[in-house]
Design a protein around this motif. Sequence first.
Motif, PDB file in Angstrom:
ATOM      1  N   LEU A 111       0.831  -1.205   0.000  1.00  0.00           N
ATOM      2  CA  LEU A 111       0.000   0.000   0.000  1.00  0.00           C
ATOM      3  C   LEU A 111       0.866   1.256   0.000  1.00  0.00           C
ATOM      4  CD1 LEU A 111      -2.800  -1.035   2.533  1.00  0.00           C
ATOM      5  CD2 LEU A 111      -3.102  -0.573   0.083  1.00  0.00           C
ATOM      6  N   ASP A 112       1.935   1.238   0.788  1.00  0.00           N
ATOM      7  CA  ASP A 112       2.853   2.383   0.815  1.00  0.00           C
ATOM      8  C   ASP A 112       3.428   2.637  -0.587  1.00  0.00           C
ATOM      9  OD1 ASP A 112       2.428   2.649   3.537  1.00  0.00           O
ATOM     10  OD2 ASP A 112       4.338   1.704   4.115  1.00  0.00           O
ATOM     11  N   THR A 113       3.840   1.560  -1.254  1.00  0.00           N
ATOM     12  CA  THR A 113       4.407   1.682  -2.599  1.00  0.00           C
ATOM     13  C   THR A 113       3.367   2.232  -3.576  1.00  0.00           C
ATOM     14  OG1 THR A 113       5.922  -0.146  -2.171  1.00  0.00           O
ATOM     15  CG2 THR A 113       5.509   0.391  -4.486  1.00  0.00           C
ATOM     16  N   ALA A 114       2.148   1.686  -3.526  1.00  0.00           N
ATOM     17  CA  ALA A 114       1.081   2.150  -4.424  1.00  0.00           C
ATOM     18  C   ALA A 114       0.737   3.610  -4.138  1.00  0.00           C
ATOM     19  CB  ALA A 114      -0.158   1.271  -4.271  1.00  0.00           C
ATOM     20  N   GLU A 115       0.687   3.972  -2.872  1.00  0.00           N
ATOM     21  CA  GLU A 115       0.390   5.353  -2.501  1.00  0.00           C
ATOM     22  C   GLU A 115       1.474   6.301  -3.017  1.00  0.00           C
ATOM     23  OE1 GLU A 115      -0.935   7.786   1.499  1.00  0.00           O
ATOM     24  OE2 GLU A 115       0.625   6.245   1.700  1.00  0.00           O
ATOM     25  N   GLU A 116       2.724   5.907  -2.848  1.00  0.00           N
ATOM     26  CA  GLU A 116       3.837   6.750  -3.303  1.00  0.00           C
ATOM     27  C   GLU A 116       3.799   6.925  -4.821  1.00  0.00           C
ATOM     28  OE1 GLU A 116       6.708   9.348  -3.421  1.00  0.00           O
ATOM     29  OE2 GLU A 116       5.825   8.628  -1.543  1.00  0.00           O
ATOM     30  N   ARG A 117       3.496   5.861  -5.550  1.00  0.00           N
ATOM     31  CA  ARG A 117       3.395   5.957  -7.009  1.00  0.00           C
ATOM     32  C   ARG A 117       2.262   6.901  -7.422  1.00  0.00           C
ATOM     33  NH1 ARG A 117       4.348  -0.373  -8.541  1.00  0.00           N
ATOM     34  NH2 ARG A 117       6.610  -0.349  -8.271  1.00  0.00           N
ATOM     35  N   CYS A 118       1.130   6.796  -6.727  1.00  0.00           N
ATOM     36  CA  CYS A 118      -0.001   7.686  -7.037  1.00  0.00           C
ATOM     37  C   CYS A 118       0.366   9.142  -6.752  1.00  0.00           C
ATOM     38  CB  CYS A 118      -1.238   7.296  -6.219  1.00  0.00           C
ATOM     39  SG  CYS A 118      -2.031   5.779  -6.773  1.00  0.00           S
ATOM     40  N   ARG A 119       0.998   9.386  -5.630  1.00  0.00           N
ATOM     41  CA  ARG A 119       1.389  10.758  -5.278  1.00  0.00           C
ATOM     42  C   ARG A 119       2.412  11.313  -6.285  1.00  0.00           C
ATOM     43  NH1 ARG A 119      -1.029  12.204  -0.751  1.00  0.00           N
ATOM     44  NH2 ARG A 119      -1.546  10.639   0.815  1.00  0.00           N
ATOM     45  N   SER A 120       3.351  10.480  -6.682  1.00  0.00           N
ATOM     46  CA  SER A 120       4.353  10.903  -7.669  1.00  0.00           C
ATOM     47  C   SER A 120       3.688  11.220  -9.003  1.00  0.00           C
ATOM     48  CB  SER A 120       5.410   9.819  -7.868  1.00  0.00           C
ATOM     49  OG  SER A 120       6.163   9.656  -6.698  1.00  0.00           O
ATOM     50  N   ALA A 121       2.761  10.376  -9.421  1.00  0.00           N
ATOM     51  CA  ALA A 121       2.054  10.596 -10.682  1.00  0.00           C
ATOM     52  C   ALA A 121       1.239  11.886 -10.619  1.00  0.00           C
ATOM     53  CB  ALA A 121       1.159   9.405 -11.004  1.00  0.00           C
ATOM     54  N   LEU A 122       0.568  12.125  -9.484  1.00  0.00           N
ATOM     55  CA  LEU A 122      -0.200  13.362  -9.329  1.00  0.00           C
ATOM     56  C   LEU A 122       0.708  14.590  -9.363  1.00  0.00           C
ATOM     57  CD1 LEU A 122      -2.875  12.454  -6.613  1.00  0.00           C
ATOM     58  CD2 LEU A 122      -3.300  13.146  -8.976  1.00  0.00           C
ATOM     59  N   GLN A 123       1.845  14.489  -8.702  1.00  0.00           N
ATOM     60  CA  GLN A 123       2.790  15.607  -8.676  1.00  0.00           C
ATOM     61  C   GLN A 123       3.318  15.882 -10.097  1.00  0.00           C
ATOM     62  OE1 GLN A 123       5.858  15.293  -5.744  1.00  0.00           O
ATOM     63  NE2 GLN A 123       6.731  17.293  -6.240  1.00  0.00           N
ATOM     64  N   ALA A 124       3.619  14.822 -10.827  1.00  0.00           N
ATOM     65  CA  ALA A 124       4.113  14.978 -12.195  1.00  0.00           C
ATOM     66  C   ALA A 124       3.042  15.655 -13.068  1.00  0.00           C
ATOM     67  CB  ALA A 124       4.497  13.630 -12.778  1.00  0.00           C
ATOM     68  N   LEU A 125       1.780  15.289 -12.877  1.00  0.00           N
ATOM     69  CA  LEU A 125       0.702  15.913 -13.636  1.00  0.00           C
ATOM     70  C   LEU A 125       0.549  17.394 -13.292  1.00  0.00           C
ATOM     71  CD1 LEU A 125      -2.070  13.136 -13.487  1.00  0.00           C
ATOM     72  CD2 LEU A 125      -0.820  13.906 -15.522  1.00  0.00           C
ATOM     73  N   GLN A 126       0.692  17.708 -12.030  1.00  0.00           N
ATOM     74  CA  GLN A 126       0.572  19.115 -11.602  1.00  0.00           C
ATOM     75  C   GLN A 126       1.737  19.952 -12.132  1.00  0.00           C
ATOM     76  OE1 GLN A 126       0.168  18.918  -7.356  1.00  0.00           O
ATOM     77  NE2 GLN A 126      -2.009  18.405  -7.447  1.00  0.00           N
ATOM     78  N   GLU A 127       2.904  19.359 -12.228  1.00  0.00           N
ATOM     79  CA  GLU A 127       4.083  20.094 -12.721  1.00  0.00           C
ATOM     80  C   GLU A 127       3.977  20.360 -14.220  1.00  0.00           C
ATOM     81  OE1 GLU A 127       7.425  17.751 -11.443  1.00  0.00           O
ATOM     82  OE2 GLU A 127       7.181  18.371  -9.357  1.00  0.00           O
ATOM     83  N   LYS A 128       3.227  19.526 -14.952  1.00  0.00           N
ATOM     84  CA  LYS A 128       3.058  19.718 -16.395  1.00  0.00           C
ATOM     85  C   LYS A 128       2.139  20.904 -16.685  1.00  0.00           C
ATOM     86  CE  LYS A 128       3.889  15.051 -18.050  1.00  0.00           C
ATOM     87  NZ  LYS A 128       3.324  13.902 -18.746  1.00  0.00           N
TER      88      LYS A 128
END
Length: 129
Positions: A111-128
């Motif tokens: 769950l920690d790994t999945a959560e971190e991937r989701c947060r990273s993906a969201l951050q990458a989308l916001q930076e675009k």
Amino acid sequence: MSKQTYRISDLANELDITTRAIRFYEEQGLLSPTRRGQERIYSAKDRVALKLILRGKRIGFSLAECKTLIELYDPQAGNQKQLNIMLGMIAERRQQLEQQLLDIQQMQLELDTAEERCRSALQALQEKR
């Protein structure tokens, strides 16, 4: 000398369970009260069996395991066989719980790994943006 007996309501009140639960355990063959007309009369052995069932449930034993322990109840023999089997059942239950704990810890890591991937993906989308 009269042996101690109990009515269903006596046991229900003493052990803080419903009369329906007691009747269920009776239907499952775990208790065997005598009858006086419609009234169930429980013996001291039934009371001990009911206590064993409730204790067994609290530590995760199945009704079949509780039944095994009840069938081995023999105060004249000191309950040695019952106690030895119960120790084995406790060890087995402890092992099951330890495995469940390991499974839960593994799931938390996933769950920690999945959560971190989701947060990273969201951050990458916001930076675009």
